[in-house]
Design an enzyme around this catalytic site. Structure first.
Site, PDB file in Angstrom:
ATOM      1  N   LEU A 208       0.734  -1.185  -0.170  1.00  0.00           N
ATOM      2  CA  LEU A 208       0.047  -0.051   0.061  1.00  0.00           C
ATOM      3  C   LEU A 208       0.943   1.185   0.104  1.00  0.00           C
ATOM      4  CD1 LEU A 208      -2.917  -1.310   2.563  1.00  0.00           C
ATOM      5  CD2 LEU A 208      -2.767  -1.337  -0.019  1.00  0.00           C
ATOM      6  N   CYS A 209       2.055   1.274  -0.252  1.00  0.00           N
ATOM      7  CA  CYS A 209       3.100   2.296  -0.399  1.00  0.00           C
ATOM      8  C   CYS A 209       2.771   3.092  -1.635  1.00  0.00           C
ATOM      9  CB  CYS A 209       4.656   2.015  -0.103  1.00  0.00           C
ATOM     10  SG  CYS A 209       4.894   1.616   1.492  1.00  0.00           S
ATOM     11  N   HIS A 210       2.916   4.100  -1.539  1.00  0.00           N
ATOM     12  CA  HIS A 210       2.845   5.030  -2.948  1.00  0.00           C
ATOM     13  C   HIS A 210       4.211   4.938  -3.645  1.00  0.00           C
ATOM     14  CE1 HIS A 210      -0.286   6.927  -0.509  1.00  0.00           C
ATOM     15  NE2 HIS A 210      -0.897   6.983  -1.346  1.00  0.00           N
TER      16      HIS A 210
ATOM     17  N   MET B  32       8.972   4.501   5.128  1.00  0.00           N
ATOM     18  CA  MET B  32       9.079   3.232   4.511  1.00  0.00           C
ATOM     19  C   MET B  32      10.248   3.028   3.447  1.00  0.00           C
ATOM     20  SD  MET B  32       6.890   1.539   6.372  1.00  0.00           S
ATOM     21  CE  MET B  32       7.367   0.157   5.438  1.00  0.00           C
ATOM     22  N   GLU B  33      10.790   3.964   2.800  1.00  0.00           N
ATOM     23  CA  GLU B  33      11.801   4.011   2.040  1.00  0.00           C
ATOM     24  C   GLU B  33      13.103   3.818   2.744  1.00  0.00           C
ATOM     25  OE1 GLU B  33       8.211   4.914  -0.320  1.00  0.00           O
ATOM     26  OE2 GLU B  33       9.087   5.677   1.626  1.00  0.00           O
TER      27      GLU B  33
ATOM     28  N   ASP C   5      23.603 -11.739   2.657  1.00  0.00           N
ATOM     29  CA  ASP C   5      23.563 -12.667   1.218  1.00  0.00           C
ATOM     30  C   ASP C   5      24.894 -12.835   0.771  1.00  0.00           C
ATOM     31  OD1 ASP C   5      22.676 -14.137  -1.049  1.00  0.00           O
ATOM     32  OD2 ASP C   5      23.189 -12.414  -2.003  1.00  0.00           O
TER      33      ASP C   5
END
Length: 159
Positions: free
Chosen positions: A75-77, A113-114, A128
């Site tokens: 739901l992030c823009h 969020m970014e 990794d």
């Protein structure tokens, strides 16, 4: 449920409508840590890891992840980021790497969020690249450090 901005009156998930919001300068900082054995950290710091420059790869991965957050978090823009910075620091006394990310834009929604995604993916990239050497590394303390701009104002995490 009305307190959750991504949930409508029927309890369904929706992307928040930000079209009426004012554009402001918004910035967010986040961090993450990767704990590892001293030998693993020495490989990274000395640049002798067989996969190459771990920090450079993790930095680019974090930057790329910030730009693709809208594609990863449902739901992030999609945002036009104007700055993404990822810094990595080896803390040899504690056998860990600290990652700090900064994201910035002028827009209608925040970049928390970014910033969190950038720090998280940089940490995952370190894991990794080093998992062949050590599988029991621990990624911890992924958190928002600070955010500015927008209606909710300034937030700064406790030290």
């Amino acid at each position: 449920m009305s307190n959750f901005t991504h949930i409508n009156a029927s309890g369904e998930a929706n992307m928040v409508d930000v079209s009426a919001k004012q554009e402001t300068v918004r910035e967010a900082r986040a961090e993450a840590f990767v704990h590892m054995a001293p030998e693993t950290l020495k490989l990274i710091v000395s640049g002798s890891h067989h996969k190459g420059d771990v920090f450079a790869t993790a930095r680019i991965a974090g930057i790329q992840a910030a730009k693709k957050t809208w594609d990863l978090i449902p739901l992030c823009h999609p945002l036009l980021l104007t700055k993404v910075e990822v810094q990595l620091e080896a803390i040899e006394a504690e056998n860990m790497v600290r990652i700090e990310s900064v994201c910035k834009l002028t827009g209608k929604t925040g970049v928390e969020m970014e910033a969190l995604t950038a720090a998280s993916v940089a940490a995952l990239t370190i894991y990794d690249m080093c998992k062949a050497v050590q599988k029991d590394m621990v990624i911890s303390q992924v958190r928002l450090l600070e955010k500015t701009g927008g209606k909710s104002g300034h937030f700064k995490a406790d030290a």
